[in-house]
Design a protein around this motif. Structure first.
Motif, PDB file in Angstrom:
ATOM      1  N   ALA A 128      85.367  58.259  40.380  1.00  0.00           N
ATOM      2  CA  ALA A 128      86.692  58.381  39.767  1.00  0.00           C
ATOM      3  C   ALA A 128      86.616  59.275  38.534  1.00  0.00           C
ATOM      4  N   PRO A 129      87.690  60.052  38.292  1.00  0.00           N
ATOM      5  CA  PRO A 129      87.696  60.927  37.124  1.00  0.00           C
ATOM      6  C   PRO A 129      88.094  60.160  35.861  1.00  0.00           C
ATOM      7  N   ALA A 130      87.513  60.582  34.765  1.00  0.00           N
ATOM      8  CA  ALA A 130      87.846  59.945  33.489  1.00  0.00           C
ATOM      9  C   ALA A 130      87.513  60.896  32.354  1.00  0.00           C
ATOM     10  N   ILE A 131      88.111  60.622  31.203  1.00  0.00           N
ATOM     11  CA  ILE A 131      87.847  61.416  29.991  1.00  0.00           C
ATOM     12  C   ILE A 131      87.344  60.463  28.915  1.00  0.00           C
ATOM     13  N   ALA A 132      86.226  60.831  28.302  1.00  0.00           N
ATOM     14  CA  ALA A 132      85.687  59.999  27.227  1.00  0.00           C
ATOM     15  C   ALA A 132      86.697  59.930  26.083  1.00  0.00           C
ATOM     16  N   VAL A 133      86.867  58.762  25.513  1.00  0.00           N
ATOM     17  CA  VAL A 133      87.796  58.596  24.382  1.00  0.00           C
ATOM     18  C   VAL A 133      87.209  59.273  23.153  1.00  0.00           C
ATOM     19  N   THR A 134      87.999  60.163  22.537  1.00  0.00           N
ATOM     20  CA  THR A 134      87.515  60.855  21.338  1.00  0.00           C
ATOM     21  C   THR A 134      88.292  60.445  20.093  1.00  0.00           C
ATOM     22  N   ASP A 135      89.504  59.910  20.288  1.00  0.00           N
ATOM     23  CA  ASP A 135      90.267  59.442  19.123  1.00  0.00           C
ATOM     24  C   ASP A 135      89.661  58.135  18.610  1.00  0.00           C
ATOM     25  N   ALA A 136      89.849  57.890  17.318  1.00  0.00           N
ATOM     26  CA  ALA A 136      89.477  56.578  16.785  1.00  0.00           C
ATOM     27  C   ALA A 136      90.380  55.527  17.425  1.00  0.00           C
ATOM     28  N   LEU A 137      89.869  54.346  17.586  1.00  0.00           N
ATOM     29  CA  LEU A 137      90.643  53.256  18.200  1.00  0.00           C
ATOM     30  C   LEU A 137      90.916  52.164  17.170  1.00  0.00           C
ATOM     31  N   TRP A 138      92.184  51.773  17.074  1.00  0.00           N
ATOM     32  CA  TRP A 138      92.586  50.715  16.151  1.00  0.00           C
ATOM     33  C   TRP A 138      93.185  49.557  16.925  1.00  0.00           C
ATOM     34  N   THR A 139      93.170  48.449  16.302  1.00  0.00           N
ATOM     35  CA  THR A 139      94.083  47.383  16.696  1.00  0.00           C
ATOM     36  C   THR A 139      95.172  47.353  15.639  1.00  0.00           C
TER      37      THR A 139
ATOM     38  N   VAL B  37      83.355  61.014  37.161  1.00  0.00           N
ATOM     39  CA  VAL B  37      83.334  62.486  37.241  1.00  0.00           C
ATOM     40  C   VAL B  37      84.344  63.016  36.215  1.00  0.00           C
ATOM     41  N   PRO B  38      84.224  64.308  35.849  1.00  0.00           N
ATOM     42  CA  PRO B  38      85.107  64.829  34.794  1.00  0.00           C
ATOM     43  C   PRO B  38      86.584  64.777  35.179  1.00  0.00           C
ATOM     44  N   GLY B  39      87.384  64.175  34.307  1.00  0.00           N
ATOM     45  CA  GLY B  39      88.837  64.229  34.448  1.00  0.00           C
ATOM     46  C   GLY B  39      89.352  65.468  33.741  1.00  0.00           C
ATOM     47  N   SER B  40      90.650  65.525  33.527  1.00  0.00           N
ATOM     48  CA  SER B  40      91.238  66.694  32.874  1.00  0.00           C
ATOM     49  C   SER B  40      92.450  66.265  32.054  1.00  0.00           C
ATOM     50  N   GLU B  41      92.609  66.897  30.888  1.00  0.00           N
ATOM     51  CA  GLU B  41      93.807  66.613  30.088  1.00  0.00           C
ATOM     52  C   GLU B  41      95.071  67.042  30.826  1.00  0.00           C
ATOM     53  N   GLN B  42      94.934  68.015  31.756  1.00  0.00           N
ATOM     54  CA  GLN B  42      96.098  68.432  32.557  1.00  0.00           C
ATOM     55  C   GLN B  42      96.581  67.331  33.500  1.00  0.00           C
ATOM     56  N   ASN B  43      95.684  66.428  33.817  1.00  0.00           N
ATOM     57  CA  ASN B  43      95.981  65.398  34.822  1.00  0.00           C
ATOM     58  C   ASN B  43      96.756  64.254  34.183  1.00  0.00           C
ATOM     59  N   LEU B  44      97.859  64.602  33.527  1.00  0.00           N
ATOM     60  CA  LEU B  44      98.625  63.595  32.796  1.00  0.00           C
ATOM     61  C   LEU B  44      99.400  62.697  33.761  1.00  0.00           C
ATOM     62  N   LYS B  45      99.628  61.481  33.277  1.00  0.00           N
ATOM     63  CA  LYS B  45     100.418  60.531  34.060  1.00  0.00           C
ATOM     64  C   LYS B  45     101.814  60.509  33.455  1.00  0.00           C
ATOM     65  N   ILE B  46     102.807  60.892  34.221  1.00  0.00           N
ATOM     66  CA  ILE B  46     104.177  60.915  33.702  1.00  0.00           C
ATOM     67  C   ILE B  46     104.618  59.486  33.424  1.00  0.00           C
ATOM     68  N   THR B  47     104.880  59.222  32.165  1.00  0.00           N
ATOM     69  CA  THR B  47     105.250  57.867  31.761  1.00  0.00           C
ATOM     70  C   THR B  47     106.532  57.871  30.934  1.00  0.00           C
ATOM     71  N   THR B  48     106.630  58.796  29.995  1.00  0.00           N
ATOM     72  CA  THR B  48     107.790  58.848  29.100  1.00  0.00           C
ATOM     73  C   THR B  48     108.601  60.116  29.401  1.00  0.00           C
ATOM     74  N   PRO B  49     109.843  60.200  28.890  1.00  0.00           N
ATOM     75  CA  PRO B  49     110.642  61.417  29.121  1.00  0.00           C
ATOM     76  C   PRO B  49     109.942  62.689  28.646  1.00  0.00           C
ATOM     77  N   GLU B  50     109.168  62.599  27.550  1.00  0.00           N
ATOM     78  CA  GLU B  50     108.474  63.794  27.037  1.00  0.00           C
ATOM     79  C   GLU B  50     107.450  64.306  28.048  1.00  0.00           C
ATOM     80  N   ASP B  51     106.913  63.398  28.854  1.00  0.00           N
ATOM     81  CA  ASP B  51     105.891  63.808  29.817  1.00  0.00           C
ATOM     82  C   ASP B  51     106.450  64.768  30.868  1.00  0.00           C
ATOM     83  N   PHE B  52     107.764  64.669  31.146  1.00  0.00           N
ATOM     84  CA  PHE B  52     108.360  65.600  32.120  1.00  0.00           C
ATOM     85  C   PHE B  52     108.273  67.035  31.612  1.00  0.00           C
TER      86      PHE B  52
END
Ligand code: MG
Length: 379
Positions: free
Chosen positions: A127-138, A195-210
């Motif tokens: 499965a494709p994935a991208i390593a998390v690079t942003d800091a993670l908060w709760t 395996v390497p994912g891609s930032e282009q491979n976005l999941k349409i979730t919000t109106p901005e994603d369109f």
């Protein structure tokens, strides 16, 4: 190896806004689901899982496409299983490999799909994935309450790929509640390669994603330039016709048509942008029907040809080269006339003039030259 595809389109979520589920909404001119399908066109067997209420609508959306529509289940896992069971039932036999993809990822690059398929040579699942690079908060109540170590964390994408028999068996025995098919596979003891994912491979979730998806899916705008050049000699007469306007003069221009040198240059610029030759190719001077013709006929033909090929004329610019007559007093009328013929706004059409400082044939007032540029765009 026979590889089949299951596209999961059974969600009814409208988080993305709009009255219908996001997979049926249009992006870059066609429904999300059709874009997603187009990414898997190289695979001969594609199952699309849709919810029962969407079945009839989906059959219209996919009309003419070689896909099998399957009714989904109560949750995502049940829908995937329905898709897998449909593949298992295929008369030609079950596939060796299956890719399971979210319909809301219509921009998946070929390289991501290729990477998943290639990894299945050595692994029962990938499965494709991208390593998390942003800091993670709760956080809670609008405040940060802690940080989390991002080491070893990945953002999962699809398509997730599997050897068919083990993933079908895993789904049949899974108790439910899995986040995705990778979890189903792992719960059954299958190794899943990342395996390497891609930032282009976005999941349409919000109106901005369109809007983001549209940018990725729309082909680059096709912009074309053309140039035109024409010369007509003077002969005895009392006026010339320049860019559609009759201008009094001590001579006339000689030509087979009305000898409108400016309009000819603009017409040739449009033909040039289309790689469609020049006026002589479309209106042969040997043909007597064009004798004395109004040059509007030529310009209108070039404009219509551009439109027929899907191009809009963005602007034209014409320079008339002569010592006399003075063009300045007539330039506004010429731009008005030309924009009218071409169906453009006046500010899309430029007509200007220059002398050649009494040099050459225009300087000796033997004739008038004109050059023009046209910009055509196909959105
Ligand atoms: Mg000419």
């Amino acid at each position: 190896m026979k590889t089949a595809v299951v596209i999961v389109a059974a969600g009814r979520g409208t988080r993305a806004g709009g009255p219908i589920a996001k997979q049926w909404q249009a992006v870059a001119g066609r429904p999300v689901a059709l874009w997603t399908l187009s990414k898997f066109s190289r695979f001969s067997q594609v199952v699309v899982v849709v919810s029962a209420p969407d079945l009839e609508f989906a059959s219209q959306v996919f009309a003419g496409h070689d896909v099998q529509l399957v009714q989904g289940g109560a949750d995502r896992a049940a829908s995937v299983r329905a898709g897998l069971e449909a593949l298992a039932d295929t008369a030609s036999g079950a596939p060796d490999l299956v890719l399971i993809h979210d319909v809301a990822r219509p921009c998946v690059p070929d390289a991501v799909i290729d990477g998943v398929v290639a990894a299945l040579d050595a692994s029962p699942a990938a499965a494709p994935a991208i390593a998390v690079t942003d800091a993670l908060w709760t956080g809670a109540d609008g405040k940060v309450t802690g940080t989390r170590d991002r080491t070893g964390l990945f953002r999962a994408q699809t398509p997730q790929g599997f050897h068919f028999a083990p993933i079908l068996a895993a789904h049949r025995t899974h108790p439910g509640g899995a986040a995705d098919d990778v979890q189903v596979a792992r719960d059954a003891g299958l190794d899943v390669a990342i395996v390497p994912g891609s930032e282009q491979n976005l999941k349409i979730t919000t109106p901005e994603d369109f809007a983001r998806a549209a940018k990725l899916l729309e082909p680059d705008m096709d912009v074309r330039l053309g140039n035109g050049f024409d010369v007509h000699a003077f002969e005895p007469g009392d006026h010339v016709v320049l860019c559609g306007v009759k201008v009094p003069h001590t001579a006339a221009l000689k030509g087979h048509s009305d000898a409108d040198v400016g309009m000819h240059a603009v017409t040739d610029a449009i033909y040039g942008a289309l790689a469609e030759g020049d006026i002589g190719r479309h209106f042969p001077p040997s043909d007597p029907q064009w004798k004395g013709a109004d040059s509007q006929i030529f310009l209108r033909h070039a404009v219509e040809l551009a439109a027929a090929k899907g191009y809009a004329i963005s602007n034209v610019d014409c320079t008339l080269i002569c010592e006399r007559p003075k063009v300045g007093p007539h330039a506004a009328a010429m731009m008005e006339k030309m924009s009218d013929i071409m169906g453009l706004r006046v500010d899309q059409v430029s007509v200007k003039a220059t002398t050649s400082e009494k040099l050459g044939f225009t300087g000796r007032e033997e004739g008038i030259a004109a050059l023009a540029t046209a910009t055509l765009v196909k959105p």
